[in-house]
Design a protein around this motif. Sequence first.
Motif, PDB file in Angstrom:
ATOM      1  N   GLU A 166       0.841  -1.194   0.000  1.00 20.86           N
ATOM      2  CA  GLU A 166       0.000   0.000   0.000  1.00 20.86           C
ATOM      3  C   GLU A 166       0.880   1.249   0.000  1.00 20.86           C
ATOM      4  N   GLN A 167       0.587   2.161  -0.899  1.00 18.00           N
ATOM      5  CA  GLN A 167       1.415   3.359  -0.982  1.00 18.00           C
ATOM      6  C   GLN A 167       1.155   4.268   0.201  1.00 18.00           C
ATOM      7  N   GLN A 168       2.244   4.860   0.719  1.00 19.75           N
ATOM      8  CA  GLN A 168       2.131   5.713   1.893  1.00 19.75           C
ATOM      9  C   GLN A 168       2.892   7.009   1.682  1.00 19.75           C
ATOM     10  N   VAL A 169       2.437   8.027   2.411  1.00 19.00           N
ATOM     11  CA  VAL A 169       3.072   9.330   2.372  1.00 19.00           C
ATOM     12  C   VAL A 169       3.368   9.737   3.814  1.00 19.00           C
ATOM     13  N   GLN A 170       4.622  10.037   4.081  1.00 22.03           N
ATOM     14  CA  GLN A 170       5.040  10.461   5.415  1.00 22.03           C
ATOM     15  C   GLN A 170       5.390  11.934   5.374  1.00 22.03           C
ATOM     16  N   GLN A 171       4.885  12.679   6.356  1.00 19.42           N
ATOM     17  CA  GLN A 171       5.199  14.095   6.420  1.00 19.42           C
ATOM     18  C   GLN A 171       5.884  14.411   7.741  1.00 19.42           C
ATOM     19  N   SER A 172       6.832  15.355   7.654  1.00 20.30           N
ATOM     20  CA  SER A 172       7.504  15.803   8.870  1.00 20.30           C
ATOM     21  C   SER A 172       7.838  17.283   8.737  1.00 20.30           C
ATOM     22  N   PRO A 173       7.906  18.006   9.870  1.00 20.41           N
ATOM     23  CA  PRO A 173       7.498  17.524  11.186  1.00 20.41           C
ATOM     24  C   PRO A 173       5.980  17.434  11.287  1.00 20.41           C
ATOM     25  N   ALA A 174       5.500  16.861  12.368  1.00 19.40           N
ATOM     26  CA  ALA A 174       4.054  16.772  12.565  1.00 19.40           C
ATOM     27  C   ALA A 174       3.476  18.154  12.845  1.00 19.40           C
ATOM     28  N   SER A 175       4.242  18.963  13.546  1.00 14.52           N
ATOM     29  CA  SER A 175       3.803  20.326  13.833  1.00 14.52           C
ATOM     30  C   SER A 175       5.012  21.237  13.937  1.00 14.52           C
ATOM     31  N   LEU A 176       4.739  22.510  13.784  1.00 14.48           N
ATOM     32  CA  LEU A 176       5.805  23.499  13.719  1.00 14.48           C
ATOM     33  C   LEU A 176       5.280  24.823  14.259  1.00 14.48           C
ATOM     34  N   VAL A 177       6.070  25.455  15.133  1.00 14.15           N
ATOM     35  CA  VAL A 177       5.703  26.786  15.615  1.00 14.15           C
ATOM     36  C   VAL A 177       6.766  27.763  15.128  1.00 14.15           C
ATOM     37  N   LEU A 178       6.328  28.811  14.469  1.00 13.99           N
ATOM     38  CA  LEU A 178       7.235  29.795  13.907  1.00 13.99           C
ATOM     39  C   LEU A 178       6.962  31.167  14.490  1.00 13.99           C
ATOM     40  N   GLN A 179       8.011  31.943  14.530  1.00 16.00           N
ATOM     41  CA  GLN A 179       7.855  33.358  14.835  1.00 16.00           C
ATOM     42  C   GLN A 179       7.643  34.027  13.482  1.00 16.00           C
ATOM     43  N   GLU A 180       6.741  34.986  13.456  1.00 22.06           N
ATOM     44  CA  GLU A 180       6.475  35.687  12.200  1.00 22.06           C
ATOM     45  C   GLU A 180       7.781  36.133  11.542  1.00 22.06           C
ATOM     46  N   ALA A 181       7.846  35.920  10.217  1.00 27.95           N
ATOM     47  CA  ALA A 181       8.990  36.280   9.374  1.00 27.95           C
ATOM     48  C   ALA A 181      10.047  35.173   9.308  1.00 27.95           C
ATOM     49  N   GLU A 182       9.921  34.151  10.156  1.00 29.49           N
ATOM     50  CA  GLU A 182      10.852  33.025  10.050  1.00 29.49           C
ATOM     51  C   GLU A 182      10.533  32.184   8.815  1.00 29.49           C
ATOM     52  N   ASN A 183      11.531  31.430   8.381  1.00 31.75           N
ATOM     53  CA  ASN A 183      11.351  30.491   7.274  1.00 31.75           C
ATOM     54  C   ASN A 183      11.056  29.096   7.827  1.00 31.75           C
ATOM     55  N   ALA A 184      10.482  28.248   6.989  1.00 30.02           N
ATOM     56  CA  ALA A 184      10.181  26.881   7.411  1.00 30.02           C
ATOM     57  C   ALA A 184      10.365  25.918   6.252  1.00 30.02           C
ATOM     58  N   GLU A 185      10.715  24.690   6.605  1.00 25.96           N
ATOM     59  CA  GLU A 185      10.895  23.646   5.596  1.00 25.96           C
ATOM     60  C   GLU A 185      10.053  22.436   6.004  1.00 25.96           C
TER      61      GLU A 185
END
Lengths: 114, 110
Positions: free
Chosen positions: B1-20
């Motif tokens: 069965e095909q699966q998709v994994q995502q990370s991180p599960a959650s993320l907290v950013l300060q405004e103007a920060e970048n995220a991946e």
Amino acid sequence: AQTIHQWPVAEIKAVGSPLSLGCTIKGKSSPNLYWYWQATGGTLQQLFYSITVGQVESVVQLNLSASRPKDDQFILSTEKLLLSHSGFYLCAWSLEGDWGYEQYFGPGTRLTVL
Amino acid sequence: EQQVQQSPASLVLQEAENAELQCSFSIFTNQVQWFYQRPGGRLVSLLYNPSGTKQSGRLTSTTVIKERRSSLHISSSQITDSGTYLCAMEGNSAGNKLTFGIGTRVLVRP
């Protein structure tokens, strides 16, 4: 511009009652159409897809059925709702593009079965 | 069965920060799509990126097919970026079936 509508916006229904959810796409001719379902806190799962009028394929068995009576209309239904049918139902469309089938989703219908 | 994994599960950013945000697939795919799911549930298509790098505004997606992964970069985050980001792939089943990950919940604080 293409638009996709779903109705109703939300439904509260009793176990054992019938259900009919609708989806209409305007501005696109002969799109592929899809029904997806998302349980609360769960992942989206494709339920049905349709390539042409009158032709619907089932992907996941959830005691639901789908029909495509017109080119721009997709209907999801059941005669007897189960508690497990609760969740968020999304209709989507796509057309073949240069890179494949990018899918576009409607606003969704939130269903609560009590 | 095909699966998709995502990370991180959650993320907290300060405004103007970048995220991946990362997404990996259990099988090879030639169609990857990133979505933003609003708090009410509506899905907004962000980027359709089967391979290479695609950009839309402050969002950049990079898909490396042979490594079965895709990423979504959010630059200069804004409070309105808060929500759930979903990655989806189309596998080799009929019906252009999109298989979704569980998502990454992003919260951007002022």
